[in-house]
Design a protein around this motif. Structure first.
Motif, PDB file in Angstrom:
ATOM      1  N   SER A 199      -1.244   6.638  -7.849  1.00 25.17           N
ATOM      2  CA  SER A 199      -0.236   7.318  -6.628  1.00 25.17           C
ATOM      3  C   SER A 199       1.323   7.317  -6.160  1.00 25.17           C
ATOM      4  O   SER A 199       1.392   6.168  -6.735  1.00 25.17           O
ATOM      5  CB  SER A 199      -1.401   6.892  -5.247  1.00 25.17           C
ATOM      6  N   LEU A 240       2.616   5.445  -4.056  1.00 27.74           N
ATOM      7  CA  LEU A 240       2.576   4.739  -3.179  1.00 27.74           C
ATOM      8  C   LEU A 240       2.050   3.408  -5.131  1.00 27.74           C
ATOM      9  O   LEU A 240       2.832   2.252  -4.415  1.00 27.74           O
ATOM     10  CB  LEU A 240       1.159   5.141  -2.616  1.00 27.74           C
ATOM     11  N   GLU A 241       0.774   3.428  -5.515  1.00 25.11           N
ATOM     12  CA  GLU A 241       1.256   2.989  -6.283  1.00 25.11           C
ATOM     13  C   GLU A 241       2.372   2.229  -6.664  1.00 25.11           C
ATOM     14  O   GLU A 241       2.668   1.430  -7.532  1.00 25.11           O
ATOM     15  CB  GLU A 241      -0.699   2.492  -7.220  1.00 25.11           C
ATOM     16  N   SER A 269      -0.137   9.885  -1.541  1.00 25.05           N
ATOM     17  CA  SER A 269      -1.928   9.809  -2.243  1.00 25.05           C
ATOM     18  C   SER A 269      -1.739  10.212  -3.096  1.00 25.05           C
ATOM     19  O   SER A 269      -2.818  10.295  -4.272  1.00 25.05           O
ATOM     20  CB  SER A 269      -3.141   9.603  -1.604  1.00 25.05           C
ATOM     21  N   GLU A 270      -0.479  11.120  -3.360  1.00 25.63           N
ATOM     22  CA  GLU A 270      -0.546  11.905  -4.943  1.00 25.63           C
ATOM     23  C   GLU A 270      -0.477  11.345  -5.911  1.00 25.63           C
ATOM     24  O   GLU A 270       0.411  10.512  -5.990  1.00 25.63           O
ATOM     25  CB  GLU A 270       0.663  12.975  -4.222  1.00 25.63           C
ATOM     26  N   ARG A 296      -7.089  -3.726  -8.529  1.00 25.84           N
ATOM     27  CA  ARG A 296      -6.778  -3.938  -6.826  1.00 25.84           C
ATOM     28  C   ARG A 296      -5.555  -4.526  -7.112  1.00 25.84           C
ATOM     29  O   ARG A 296      -6.029  -4.540  -5.965  1.00 25.84           O
ATOM     30  CB  ARG A 296      -7.302  -3.247  -5.890  1.00 25.84           C
ATOM     31  N   GLY A 304      -7.119   7.143  -3.037  1.00 25.24           N
ATOM     32  CA  GLY A 304      -5.875   7.948  -2.063  1.00 25.24           C
ATOM     33  C   GLY A 304      -6.378   7.505   0.013  1.00 25.24           C
ATOM     34  O   GLY A 304      -7.416   7.761  -0.031  1.00 25.24           O
ATOM     35  N   LEU A 305      -4.973   7.366   0.154  1.00 24.88           N
ATOM     36  CA  LEU A 305      -4.929   7.207   0.702  1.00 24.88           C
ATOM     37  C   LEU A 305      -4.820   8.648   2.080  1.00 24.88           C
ATOM     38  O   LEU A 305      -3.869   9.449   1.346  1.00 24.88           O
ATOM     39  CB  LEU A 305      -4.243   6.680   2.019  1.00 24.88           C
ATOM     40  N   ASP A 306      -5.496   8.662   3.155  1.00 27.40           N
ATOM     41  CA  ASP A 306      -5.415  10.233   3.556  1.00 27.40           C
ATOM     42  C   ASP A 306      -3.589   9.995   4.302  1.00 27.40           C
ATOM     43  O   ASP A 306      -3.402   8.311   4.919  1.00 27.40           O
ATOM     44  CB  ASP A 306      -5.851  10.855   4.535  1.00 27.40           C
ATOM     45  N   LEU A 332      -1.642   6.660   5.444  1.00 27.47           N
ATOM     46  CA  LEU A 332      -0.622   6.233   5.464  1.00 27.47           C
ATOM     47  C   LEU A 332       0.693   5.730   5.974  1.00 27.47           C
ATOM     48  O   LEU A 332       1.432   4.992   6.166  1.00 27.47           O
ATOM     49  CB  LEU A 332       0.130   7.718   4.181  1.00 27.47           C
TER      50      LEU A 332
END
Lengths: 280, 485
Positions: free
Chosen positions: A121, A123-124, A173-174, B289, B430-432, B436
């Motif tokens: 993603s 963010l990652e 998150s994409e 993670r 994923g975060l919505d 975020l």
């Protein structure tokens, strides 16, 4: 995290410098490249190229395709080993160091052909940029120690801020591979910024962007500089280069043919010839 | 999956199934179901089912270990069996070499045993008839009368179990006179497994050092070569590994746990293997993670970009090799206790290939893929083994080699129609948008651009509610940096 505080002070000083309107003459040299050269077999890609980047400036490296700009970038960031010359960051020799060491010393970069971690993603991707500023290791991760969890929380928060800084927070998150072209460019910049560089190298950041995106990019580069990060960029978009650069270096066939302020470069005979060809 | 009764979705834009079902629900159901099934088999399953479940669990551990290098770091390893072998030999040698023959034999209720011909030949040499004690599990302990035989046999690992038959009769030498076993104390096995893990990690680093510059096919070929070296050494160094005869973990070498020798049909062993699998899953999940997992994923995606982002690629590759080798070796140690006889030939290229296939079938880089792949492939193998059983199926039975044919066929079909593996795809994570935005509220001393002017309206839609709205550079930068403890 004393390194952070140092960095904070440095950017504070820089901002003060800009405020006081101290001209480029007063700024000290952050990056000094002397006699840089690179041969690929018999091909001389870069030859005796010297340039310097003033702290707090936006400096551009331009030239026709194949002039050796990206090779010069690759040498500064350790991706390619120079054949000769020296690369000094604030007086410290970068030549011979690995890319990750150079990144740790405060030089971050983007790539001409965007190199994101596609299935991660956004963010990652930025969190990877934070890597060298985080400390947790194998044991912390396996045991999920308090220090580990605190650091992860802070990393996520910081990554979100870097995304926000380049205007990509809502896309966090994409997967990076699913972003639009301009977004991918900006994400790569966010990832580079996350390593808290003193010097940011942008390799053709406007390539493939539409005029609107290019304008936004210029604003972004200005904000990066205002935050205390020195910018060195390669760019073909002359409008962008002329508008935002303090100093421009022009390369052709691996050699410097001109340097100076945008107005001077615009009028320089050799530059015009290099780009348009020499009339017989 | 029937979703729990959900309120009617409002006319929100694109509600999607994820909006109604929490992201953790499906994984939780999957893992919970798998755990339940394994517990059920362990509790009430037939010995046959238990044996299959053990095999599946062990292969799942191998697949998870392999996944660290292949799935996370993106380097193909075709010699993973060498780590399994190293673990198996460390554990079995640890048990056999430290075994002390018994000195004092306790007086116990006795009864004569009917001896086989071979046993009768051995027994007189001891001078007196064998005195044995029957145990509830239908094995016998020699209590007296065979010291000389036992002593002679104790010096030679291989001769001991030449006619090993578990159950009602037993060869003399196999008698379970309990010597002292340094690793017999309850935690002894875990000490041995830890040693095996350390050896596996060391082997991983050893193999990794010269191969740091290699990627793709070149790396895979080196792993193949390394596995061949380990295989040849274990096969030929008889003095250490028993060569082609191997090492047999007979009862007196078995670690004791809650009173029983740890055989593969005991609940204790089942529990240990299940716990090891759970530990491997949790460890992988946590590593994935973390900063370490991110570094691995970055290396897999783009080594150059990873380096330029500040990752010491060599260091993290070596770390992956070490973790992968350690998991494989611990699994190998348990594998040794399951198969009982540790011979080099068990760790040939086929084992490596089967583990790779488990991972590829389920989906590289995912935990559920590694576990499900092992379950599918090993389960399929057992079914095919049943179908090729001539005693029950007669002429309808498949030829024994058909197993490998079907294996191959299944893999070809999966690779053709679902090359990423059956259960591939990044799970949620994923975060919505709300999540975020919430991240901005947390303190972050790591953000260094706090002094920059706010983004224009073009590229930051209404995100300036946070502390990022430092107006002019002259303001005393109240953000970020002072947020420390």
């Amino acid at each position: 995290m004393s390194g952070l505080d140092d960095r904070g002070r440095i950017s504070e000083r820089l901002r003060a410098l800009h405020r006081d309107g101290a001209g480029a003459g007063a700024a000290r040299t952050l990056l000094e490249v002397r006699g840089l050269g690179k041969s690929f077999g018999g091909l001389r890609a870069v030859n005796d190229f010297s340039f310097e980047v003033a702290e707090g400036s936006i400096t551009a490296l331009i030239g026709p395709n194949g002039a050796g700009k990206t090779t010069a970038f690759n040498m500064v960031t350790g991706v390619v080993e120079p054949t000769d010359g020296s690369i000094l960051l604030d007086g410290a020799e970068l030549r011979g160091l690995r890319p990750d060491r150079i990144c740790a010393l405060g030089v971050a970069r983007t790539f001409q052909n965007i190199r994101l971690f596609e299935d991660q993603s956004a963010l990652e991707n930025v969190k990877v940029g934070l890597h060298r500023r985080l400390t947790s290791g194998l044991l912390g991760a396996l045991l999920r120690t308090r220090a580990f969890r605190d650091e992860e929380r802070e990393a996520a928060a910081a990554a979100a801020r870097y995304l926000d800084f380049v205007g990509l927070l809502s896309r966090g998150s994409e997967p990076a591979g699913g972003l639009a072209y301009g977004e991918r460019r900006r994400l790569e910049i966010a990832r580079a910024l996350a390593s808290a560089p003193r010097l940011l190298l942008l390799d053709e950041p406007a390539a493939g962007m539409n005029p609107q995106e290019t304008v936004e990019l210029m604003a972004l580069i200005h904000r990066i500089r205002a935050a205390g990060v020195t910018v060195l960029l390669i760019e073909h978009d002359m409008k962008l280069v002329m508008e935002i650069s303090d100093t421009i270096f022009v390369l052709d066939h691996g050699e410097e043919i001109a340097r100076g302020a945008p107005e001077a470069i615009r009028r320089d005979e050799r530059v015009i010839h290099a780009y348009l060809g020499v009339p017989d | 999956m029937s979703a729990p009764a959900s309120p009617p979705a409002p006319l929100a834009p694109a509600p999607g199934p994820a909006a109604r079902r929490p992201a953790w629900l499906l994984p939780a159901l999957g893992w919970g179901g798998a755990l339940l099934a394994l517990l059920l088999v362990g509790g009430v399953g037939s010995p046959f089912l238990v044996s299959i479940a053990l095999s599946i669990m062990l292969h799942a551990i191998f697949a998870l270990g392999l996944n660290v290098v292949v799935g996370y770091t993106g380097l193909l390893d075709l010699g993973y069996a060498s780590f399994i072998a190293i673990g198996a030999f460390v554990v079995s040698l640890g048990l056999v070499l430290t075994h002390q023959p018994p000195r004092d034999l306790p007086a116990l209720p006795v009864r004569q045993l009917v001896l086989t011909q071979a046993q009768r030949e051995l027994a007189p040499r001891a001078g007196v008839p064998l005195v044995v004690r029957e145990r509830p599990d239908l094995r016998y302990d020699v209590v007296a009368g065979a010291e000389a035989v036992l002593d002679a046999l104790a010096r030679d690992v291989r001769a001991l179990d030449a006619e090993h038959v578990r159950g009602l009769t037993f060869p003399v030498g196999q008698a379970t006179a309990r010597g002292s076993l340094p690793f017999a104390f309850p935690g002894g096995l875990f000490v041995l497994l830890a040693l095996a893990g350390a050896a596996g990690a060391a082997a991983g680093v050893l193999r990794g050092f010269p191969t740091l510059r290699l990627t793709g096919d070149y790396y895979a070929i080196v792993t193949l070569g390394f596995a061949e070296i380990v295989w040849l050494v274990t096969l030929n160094e008889d003095w250490l590994t028993g060569g082609a005869f191997g090492i047999k973990l007979s009862e007196r070498f078995r670690p004791r746990m809650f009173g029983d020798a740890l055989y593969d049909d005991t609940w204790q062993f089942y529990g240990v293997v299940l716990a090891a699998l759970a530990a491997a899953v949790v460890a992988s999940w946590r590593l994935e993670r973390s900063r370490v997992g991110r570094a691995w994923a970055a290396i897999r995606a783009d080594e150059t970009a990873a380096r330029s982002s500040g990752i010491d690629v060599d260091r993290y590759k070596l770390l992956a090799f070490a973790v992968s080798g350690a998991i494989g070796a611990v699994g190998g140690g348990l594998f040794a206790l399951k198969v009982g006889t540790i011979v080099a030939t068990k760790f040939d290229i086929w084992l490596s290939i089967v583990v790779v296939c488990c991972l590829v079938l389920g989906g590289m880089g995912t935990l559920r893929g590694a576990v499900a792949g092992a379950a599918l492939l090993i389960g399929l193998g057992e079914v095919l083994r049943l179908l090729s059983d001539t005693t029950s199926l007669g002429s309808w039975a498949l030829p024994a080699e058909a197993r490998f044919l079907v294996y191959g066929l299944v893999l070809v079909v999966v690779m053709r129609f679902r090359p990423q593996g059956l259960l591939a795809g990044r799970g949620g994570g994923g975060l919505d948008a709300g999540g975020l935005d919430a991240l901005l509220a947390a303190p972050s001393r790591l953000f260094t651009l706090a002094g920059a002017p706010p983004a224009g309206p073009a590229d930051a839609p209404a995100a300036s509610a946070g502390p990022t709205d430092a107006p002019e550079a002259g303001a005393p930068s109240a953000t970020g940096l002072e947020g420390g403890p």
